[in-house]
Motif scaffolding. Structure first.
Motif, mmCIF file in Angstrom:
data_model
loop_
_atom_site.group_PDB
_atom_site.id
_atom_site.type_symbol
_atom_site.label_atom_id
_atom_site.label_comp_id
_atom_site.label_asym_id
_atom_site.label_seq_id
_atom_site.Cartn_x
_atom_site.Cartn_y
_atom_site.Cartn_z
ATOM 1 N N ARG A 156 7.044 -15.611 62.846
ATOM 2 C CA ARG A 156 8.041 -14.541 62.725
ATOM 3 C C ARG A 156 9.081 -14.833 61.639
ATOM 4 O O ARG A 156 10.243 -14.470 61.766
ATOM 5 N N ASP A 157 8.677 -15.485 60.584
ATOM 6 C CA ASP A 157 9.578 -15.771 59.476
ATOM 7 C C ASP A 157 9.035 -15.074 58.240
ATOM 8 O O ASP A 157 8.334 -15.670 57.433
ATOM 9 N N PHE A 158 9.362 -13.804 58.103
ATOM 10 C CA PHE A 158 8.802 -13.034 57.011
ATOM 11 C C PHE A 158 9.375 -13.434 55.668
ATOM 12 O O PHE A 158 8.730 -13.279 54.635
ATOM 13 N N LEU A 159 10.607 -13.944 55.639
ATOM 14 C CA LEU A 159 11.200 -14.360 54.374
ATOM 15 C C LEU A 159 10.413 -15.502 53.743
ATOM 16 O O LEU A 159 10.203 -15.535 52.525
ATOM 17 N N ALA A 160 9.972 -16.442 54.581
ATOM 18 C CA ALA A 160 9.170 -17.553 54.071
ATOM 19 C C ALA A 160 7.836 -17.051 53.551
ATOM 20 O O ALA A 160 7.324 -17.541 52.533
ATOM 21 N N VAL A 161 7.258 -16.072 54.232
ATOM 22 C CA VAL A 161 5.977 -15.505 53.804
ATOM 23 C C VAL A 161 6.133 -14.806 52.460
ATOM 24 O O VAL A 161 5.355 -15.027 51.519
ATOM 25 N N VAL A 162 7.150 -13.968 52.355
ATOM 26 C CA VAL A 162 7.387 -13.245 51.104
ATOM 27 C C VAL A 162 7.665 -14.217 49.966
ATOM 28 O O VAL A 162 7.123 -14.086 48.858
ATOM 29 N N GLY A 163 8.507 -15.218 50.240
ATOM 30 C CA GLY A 163 8.832 -16.198 49.211
ATOM 31 C C GLY A 163 7.610 -16.947 48.725
ATOM 32 O O GLY A 163 7.451 -17.196 47.522
ATOM 33 N N ALA A 164 6.732 -17.311 49.653
ATOM 34 C CA ALA A 164 5.516 -18.044 49.280
ATOM 35 C C ALA A 164 4.642 -17.210 48.352
ATOM 36 O O ALA A 164 4.135 -17.712 47.336
ATOM 37 N N PHE A 165 4.461 -15.939 48.657
ATOM 38 C CA PHE A 165 3.604 -15.096 47.825
ATOM 39 C C PHE A 165 4.239 -14.785 46.473
ATOM 40 O O PHE A 165 3.547 -14.738 45.451
ATOM 41 N N VAL A 166 5.541 -14.569 46.459
ATOM 42 C CA VAL A 166 6.217 -14.294 45.187
ATOM 43 C C VAL A 166 6.130 -15.506 44.263
ATOM 44 O O VAL A 166 5.788 -15.388 43.081
ATOM 45 N N ILE A 167 6.433 -16.677 44.802
ATOM 46 C CA ILE A 167 6.367 -17.898 43.998
ATOM 47 C C ILE A 167 4.936 -18.160 43.541
ATOM 48 O O ILE A 167 4.692 -18.493 42.377
ATOM 49 N N GLY A 168 3.997 -18.018 44.456
ATOM 50 C CA GLY A 168 2.598 -18.257 44.106
ATOM 51 C C GLY A 168 2.087 -17.293 43.053
ATOM 52 O O GLY A 168 1.348 -17.690 42.146
ATOM 53 N N CYS A 169 2.480 -16.030 43.159
ATOM 54 C CA CYS A 169 2.072 -15.035 42.173
ATOM 55 C C CYS A 169 2.624 -15.385 40.803
ATOM 56 O O CYS A 169 1.915 -15.324 39.786
ATOM 57 N N PHE A 170 3.886 -15.773 40.760
ATOM 58 C CA PHE A 170 4.513 -16.116 39.484
ATOM 59 C C PHE A 170 3.840 -17.328 38.849
ATOM 60 O O PHE A 170 3.530 -17.333 37.649
ATOM 61 N N VAL A 171 3.582 -18.346 39.667
ATOM 62 C CA VAL A 171 2.935 -19.557 39.154
ATOM 63 C C VAL A 171 1.512 -19.253 38.697
ATOM 64 O O VAL A 171 1.058 -19.738 37.647
ATOM 65 N N SER A 172 0.768 -18.449 39.457
ATOM 66 C CA SER A 172 -0.594 -18.083 39.071
ATOM 67 C C SER A 172 -0.611 -17.390 37.717
ATOM 68 O O SER A 172 -1.433 -17.704 36.846
#
Length: 489
Positions: A156-172
């Protein structure tokens, strides 16, 4: 996922436009994260690298990413609902200490099975050794992302989920561009894969932070496969159905062979993937409105049964649940209709922007209509599983698979100018079947709830009450129904 939905719903309580936008943005990423990442990264690649990138490398890059996402989703989807139901049962029993070792066990199984299957597949590829290694790592990594998403409802920590995908997308994106220019295809794939590995690492870190356990690894969920084999069938049929029309077009006479293993189809792939983006607002709305509000009324209805409420109270709760489904469903219908209408209206501009042929407008229209019906089919399947009608869900998902195969083949051989309408017709007919099943379930929900309860012969005259009449049996039945609701998501 109702847990995340409740947290996201809090963002809308300040009644500001910014709060609503943030809530829908977060819900869209949580519900469609891996999918959005792949589309955005591929789009960025074309914008920044297409002018200098060889056309063959472009095709190989695109088809490799698509294949890894498609077949990782199909193979992991076979087990996802079984694992989710297992976690939901444990959550109801307040056994959260089993989540972490289950996650480790699931990742171990995923890495081993997917590594072996990818190794077999890529060993037949004509590309070089480095390509094969990167392809295998990408496939396993994406599979781990799908599996890790199962545990986010409990965290139930959506901020961590969103942050992970945003960071991963940028790095990719950044690494793919940086490594792609000097190293070509392998550089693009390696850069993209590193970003996906980072997503897995960040999400795994959150899982370990949320859950404690003295046991490192458990494989109990594997023993649930025989018990919930119908859930395995639902996942298998549904995810194959989602991709089967693309696979058929890949192998059709109009498909394009990229290599000895990889096939593609222009313009079907591009048009359908573009149309899929129109579903994201509906999925976000479902998480924020339909699932949260319905879940409240759903719990209230079954709570009345557990409390041994009067028939009038149970009937009132049932009517409230029906009202919630109608109202929230109507709002979702309006939202998705507007989004799809805009998509169809601006299809000519999209064709020009993506450098497609003008003749491809009809394909975009067909894909958009199909995605429209598909979005509501997903909701219907989830509602069916909320009420634990797994056999009905198996039937609907299998019907979707069969009709998608038959209608797509018919269009290819007898109506090639109607490309995409096979998928649209399959989604429409499957939706009709799913809606009919939901209506029947809601109409007979009291009967279905009580008739399923185990009845045993009384061993003593004084124990003449049936299991249905025992409060603890009623609670167990509600636990099963609520767990099925979590599994549906």
């Amino acid at each position: 996922m109702a847990g995340i939905g409740f947290e996201l719903k809090k963002l809308t309580h300040d009644e500001t436009f910014l709060g609503d936008i943030r809530a829908y943005l977060y819900a869209g990423i949580v519900s469609s994260g891996p999918w959005i990442i792949s589309i955005l990264c591929l789009s960025f690649f074309w914008v920044f690298s297409a002018p200098t990138l060889d056309i063959e490398i472009q095709k190989a890059l695109r088809v490799t990413v698509i294949y890894n996402y498609a077949f990782s989703l199909i193979t992991t989807g076979m087990l996802q609902l079984v694992v989710t139901r297992f976690l939901a049962d444990r959550l109801y029993l307040k056994q959260k200490n089993i989540f972490l070792p289950t996650y480790v066990g699931l990742i171990v199984v995923t890495v081993v099975v997917q590594s072996l299957s990818a190794l077999i597949f890529y060993s037949f590829s004509h590309y070089d050794f480095h390509f094969k290694i990167i392809g295998i790592i990408m496939y396993v990594t994406i599979s781990c992302i799908w599996q890790t998403m199962l545990f986010l409802a409990a965290a139930r920590d959506f901020l961590a989920v969103v942050g992970a995908f945003v960071i991963g997308c940028f790095v990719s994106f950044v690494l793919a561009v940086m490594m792609g220019n000097p190293y070509g295809l392998n550089g693009y794939l390696a850069g993209f894969t590193i970003g996906q590995i980072l997503i897995v690492f960040l999400l795994t870190q959150r899982v370990f932070y949320e859950f404690d356990s003295i046991v490192v690894c458990r494989f109990d969920f594997l023993r649930q496969i025989p018990k919930y084999f119908d859930l395995l069938l639902i996942g298998t049929f549904y995810y194959i159905a989602v991709w089967i029309d693309k696979i058929i077009y890949w192998l059709s006479p109009t498909g394009e062979r990229i290599s000895n293993l990889f096939y593609s189809h222009y313009p079907y792939d591009s048009c359908v993937f573009l149309a899929y983006l129109t579903i994201i607002p509906a999925l976000a709305h479902f998480m924020l409105d339909v699932e949260v509000n319905f879940y409240d009324s759903y719990r209230s209805f079954y709570g009345a049964i557990v409390r041994k409420g009067s028939f009038q109270e149970i009937e009132t709760k049932k009517n409230e649940m029906k009202k919630v489904i109608f109202e929230t469903g109507s709002r979702m219908l309006v939202l998705q209709t507007v989004v799809t209408a805009l998509f169809l209206f601006y299809a000519p501009l999209l064709v020009d922007f993506l450098s497609l042929e003008r003749e491809d407008i009809s394909v975009i229209w067909a894909a958009g209509i199909g995605a429209y019906f598909h979005s509501f089919l997903v909701v219907a399947l989830i509602l069916i599983m909320y009420f634990d009608e797994r056999k009905m869900a198996v039937g609907v998902s299998f019907f979707f698979l069969v009709t998608n195969v038959l209608f797509t083949l018919y269009v290819i051989h007898y109506a090639p100018d109607a490309m995409g309408y096979g998928y649209a017709l399959s989604a429409f007919t499957s939706l009709c079947l799913g809606v009919g099943a939901v209506i029947w379930i809601i109409k007979n929900v009291e009967f279905l709830t009580f008739i399923r309860q185990p009845h045993v012969k009384p061993s003593l005259p004084s124990e003449g009450a049936t299991d249905l009449e025992r409060p603890e049996r009623g609670k167990a039945a509600v636990a099963s129904a609520q767990a099925a609701g979590a599994a549906g998501r």
